[in-house]
Design an enzyme around this catalytic site. Structure first.
Site, PDB file in Angstrom:
ATOM      1  N   LYS A  30     -45.223  15.670  23.848  1.00 16.75           N
ATOM      2  CA  LYS A  30     -45.746  14.430  24.437  1.00 16.75           C
ATOM      3  C   LYS A  30     -44.644  13.364  24.561  1.00 16.75           C
ATOM      4  O   LYS A  30     -44.490  12.712  25.601  1.00 16.75           O
ATOM      5  CB  LYS A  30     -46.887  13.918  23.555  1.00 16.75           C
ATOM      6  CG  LYS A  30     -47.284  12.506  23.772  1.00 16.75           C
ATOM      7  CD  LYS A  30     -48.041  12.346  25.045  1.00 16.75           C
ATOM      8  CE  LYS A  30     -48.210  10.896  25.374  1.00 16.75           C
ATOM      9  NZ  LYS A  30     -49.275  10.665  26.297  1.00 16.75           N
ATOM     10  N   CYS A  39     -47.125   3.506  26.816  1.00 16.42           N
ATOM     11  CA  CYS A  39     -46.629   4.858  26.495  1.00 16.42           C
ATOM     12  C   CYS A  39     -45.148   5.000  26.770  1.00 16.42           C
ATOM     13  O   CYS A  39     -44.349   5.221  25.885  1.00 16.42           O
ATOM     14  CB  CYS A  39     -47.396   5.887  27.325  1.00 16.42           C
ATOM     15  SG  CYS A  39     -49.148   5.735  27.067  1.00 16.42           S
TER      16      CYS A  39
HETATM   17  N1  SAJ Z   1     -42.550   3.134  37.156  1.00 16.21           N
HETATM   18  C1  SAJ Z   1     -41.435   2.767  37.910  1.00 16.21           C
HETATM   19  N2  SAJ Z   1     -40.954   3.645  38.841  1.00 16.21           N
HETATM   20  C2  SAJ Z   1     -41.542   4.862  39.058  1.00 16.21           C
HETATM   21  C3  SAJ Z   1     -42.668   5.236  38.279  1.00 16.21           C
HETATM   22  C4  SAJ Z   1     -43.144   4.345  37.341  1.00 16.21           C
HETATM   23  O1  SAJ Z   1     -40.881   1.677  37.736  1.00 16.21           O
HETATM   24  O2  SAJ Z   1     -41.058   5.588  39.939  1.00 16.21           O
HETATM   25  C5  SAJ Z   1     -43.076   2.206  36.138  1.00 16.21           C
HETATM   26  C6  SAJ Z   1     -44.500   1.739  36.400  1.00 16.21           C
HETATM   27  O3  SAJ Z   1     -44.537   0.671  37.285  1.00 16.21           O
HETATM   28  C7  SAJ Z   1     -44.952   1.374  35.004  1.00 16.21           C
HETATM   29  C8  SAJ Z   1     -44.242   2.397  34.136  1.00 16.21           C
HETATM   30  O4  SAJ Z   1     -43.164   2.891  34.913  1.00 16.21           O
HETATM   31  O5  SAJ Z   1     -44.531   0.079  34.655  1.00 16.21           O
HETATM   32  C9  SAJ Z   1     -45.097   3.540  33.664  1.00 16.21           C
HETATM   33  O6  SAJ Z   1     -45.953   3.996  34.706  1.00 16.21           O
HETATM   34  P1  SAJ Z   1     -46.283   5.537  34.959  1.00 16.21           P
HETATM   35  O7  SAJ Z   1     -47.218   5.620  36.098  1.00 16.21           O
HETATM   36  O8  SAJ Z   1     -45.029   6.310  35.077  1.00 16.21           O
HETATM   37  O9  SAJ Z   1     -46.938   6.044  33.612  1.00 16.21           O
HETATM   38  P2  SAJ Z   1     -48.136   5.546  32.647  1.00 16.21           P
HETATM   39  O10 SAJ Z   1     -47.515   4.751  31.532  1.00 16.21           O
HETATM   40  O11 SAJ Z   1     -49.241   4.932  33.383  1.00 16.21           O
HETATM   41  O12 SAJ Z   1     -48.639   6.965  32.084  1.00 16.21           O
HETATM   42  C10 SAJ Z   1     -47.700   7.828  31.462  1.00 16.21           C
HETATM   43  C11 SAJ Z   1     -47.846   9.228  32.083  1.00 16.21           C
HETATM   44  N3  SAJ Z   1     -46.763  10.073  31.624  1.00 16.21           N
HETATM   45  C12 SAJ Z   1     -45.990  10.784  32.514  1.00 16.21           C
HETATM   46  O13 SAJ Z   1     -46.146  10.723  33.717  1.00 16.21           O
HETATM   47  C13 SAJ Z   1     -44.935  11.664  31.912  1.00 16.21           C
HETATM   48  C14 SAJ Z   1     -49.183   9.817  31.687  1.00 16.21           C
HETATM   49  O14 SAJ Z   1     -49.298  11.168  32.128  1.00 16.21           O
HETATM   50  C15 SAJ Z   1     -49.348   9.767  30.146  1.00 16.21           C
HETATM   51  O15 SAJ Z   1     -50.623  10.285  29.741  1.00 16.21           O
HETATM   52  C16 SAJ Z   1     -49.274   8.328  29.735  1.00 16.21           C
HETATM   53  O16 SAJ Z   1     -47.964   7.837  30.074  1.00 16.21           O
HETATM   54  C17 SAJ Z   1     -49.493   8.263  28.232  1.00 16.21           C
HETATM   55  O17 SAJ Z   1     -50.599   7.859  27.814  1.00 16.21           O
HETATM   56  O18 SAJ Z   1     -48.594   8.670  27.479  1.00 16.21           O
END
Ligand code: SAJ
Length: 420
Positions: free
Chosen positions: A212, A266
């Site tokens: 994870k 996360c």
């Molecule tokens: N972000 C960027 N650029 C990107 C993608 C995301 O700046 O290209 C930023 C987003 O705006 C945000 C942050 O990253 O601020 C996180 O967003 P996210 O959509 O990547 O992830 P979370 O935090 O909503 O959910 C993540 C997911 N993990 C992965 O994709 C590996 C989800 O599957 C997990 O279940 C979750 O963390 C968790 O609970 O751990």
């Protein structure tokens, strides 16, 4: 182990409540446990205390069928799923006190033979810590039936659902189940198979914990790469969005999107658990965290530069406070952080915040005299500088002629094509 019919879910938050609801709508009797009276009352009324698509239908359906009840005290059950927060302390080590509190509630209810699953994102060794914590309170039980003491089955099954798509991903994602014993892993696998249509892969508890953390660190490192590119590109006068779009045409390149920083509970947190567990070796993971954590200050500087030369009464529009698009979740949001810093540095200017997913500013911003929550139209109309922090659909759909005469800091590249 026999089929499980009665499950207690400890912690009715973003993960616990959806898990409780999906088990209940698949025929399991579920008792949700939470320390918050407000949450318990809401769930018993069939309501959801936060925004998550489709969760409301599941909760109200399960409650009206009598399969989901909420309470503040831990009951007897055949299986326990612990889904409580694991924040980090000031030194960035994991705070396991919520897990320990859940364990204290569960321990007196155990008779032997129960399945205990830790779902909370945890540092390596947390599942074993929870098991030992319970065995300290209940020395009459064991993990492996040693000395004839009845065994409890302890496993770690990290959640991996994406906020905003939780009810879909709970069903469709593959899951990793790590047991303290092979029997525990099999029992947990059987329980998740009640609703999970993805593959359920079994391993030991510490590998599941690490899996994870590694998934979220992988994403953090890749976002850091994109964020670093955006800073380099700015310095070199290159449009980073075009750059990434072009580079991604390579068949083995898939660069993520830069933004104002990394938020949420996360990705901005979990990599630190790896750094804390292996500080001397986790250099790339630590650097990625630092790169992403530095991005909000860079955005602040961009905004202050955009104000240079403007009238001292010029105002700033901040579009979006959530940590990512199309949700209301403000946890660890870089947008909230940036707005807070700006309000302190630009004491004489008004900051007009538009966030269509909330009705009131979070406490840290509500205290500021120069920050006001308003509609997106008013925010733009009043301001000379428009700072886009979240790529909500509402903002993507705006007619860019609204701010043709304004200075725009677009941290998500939403209007790049129309404005450049
Ligand atoms: N972000 C960027 N650029 C990107 C993608 C995301 O700046 O290209 C930023 C987003 O705006 C945000 C942050 O990253 O601020 C996180 O967003 P996210 O959509 O990547 O992830 P979370 O935090 O909503 O959910 C993540 C997911 N993990 C992965 O994709 C590996 C989800 O599957 C997990 O279940 C979750 O963390 C968790 O609970 O751990």
């Amino acid at each position: 182990m026999n089929t499980i019919n009665r499950v207690a879910v400890i912690g009715l938050g973003y993960i616990g409540l959806p898990t409780a609801a999906i088990l209940a709508t698949n025929g399991i009797e579920v008792i949700g446990v939470d320390v918050s009276e407000r949450t318990v009352e809401a769930v018993n009324a069939g309501e959801v205390p936060f925004v998550e698509p489709d969760l409301g239908i599941h909760v109200s359906g399960a409650v009206s069928q009598g399969r989901l009840k909420a309470t503040t005290s831990t009951p007897q059950a055949e299986a326990y799923i612990v889904a409580v927060p694991t924040p980090f302390r000031d030194d960035r080590s994991a705070d396991l006190t919520y897990i320990e509190a859940a364990a204290r509630g569960i321990a007196p209810q155990l008779q032997g033979g129960e399945l205990l699953i830790l779902e909370s994102t945890s540092p390596p060794g947390a599942t074993e810590h929870m098991a030992n914590y319970i065995l300290n309170l209940r020395p009459d039980l064991s993990i492996d039936g040693e000395d004839g003491r009845p065994a409890i089955l302890v496993a770690h099954c990290p959640e991996r659902v994406l906020p905003g798509r939780v009810m879909i991903e709970l069903v469709t994602n593959d899951r990793i189940v790590g047991g303290m014993s092979p029997e525990a892993a099999e029992a947990a696998k059987a329980l998740y198979a009640v609703f999970c249509q993805g593959e359920i892969l079994t391993t030991d508890a510490v590998t599941a914990e690490m899996a994870k953390l590694v998934e979220n660190s992988y994403r953090d490192v890749n976002i850091a790469f994109a964020n670093e590119l955006s800073v380099i590109s700015h310095k070199l006068g290159i449009d980073v969005w075009e750059l990434i779009r072009l580079a991604n045409h390579h068949p083995r390149v898939n660069i993520l999107q830069p933004g104002p920083g990394v938020g949420g509970h996360c990705i901005a947190v979990d990599p630190w658990f790896i750094v804390a567990a292996s500080p001397d070796e986790a250099t790339l993971i630590r650097t990625a965290r630092e790169v992403n954590d530095a991005k909000p200050e860079w955005v602040v500087q961009q905004t202050i530069s955009a104000l240079a030369g403007l009238d001292s009464t010029a105002e700033v529009a901040v579009l979006g406070l959530a940590f990512k698009a199309n949700i209301d979740d403000l946890r660890e949001s870089p947008a909230v952080q940036i707005t807070g810093i700006l309000s302190g540095r630009l004491k004489d200017r008004r900051i007009n915040v538009a966030e269509p997913h909330i009705e009131a500013l979070p406490r840290t911003l509500a205290q500021k005299d120069n920050v006001e929550l308003t509609s997106v139209e008013d925010a733009i109309k009043r301001s000379e500088v428009v700072l886009l922090l979240v790529d909500h659909d509402q903002f993507r759909g705006l007619n860019t002629s609204m701010f043709a005469s304004k200075k725009v800091v677009d941290t998500r590249g939403v209007w790049q094509d129309t404005l450049s």
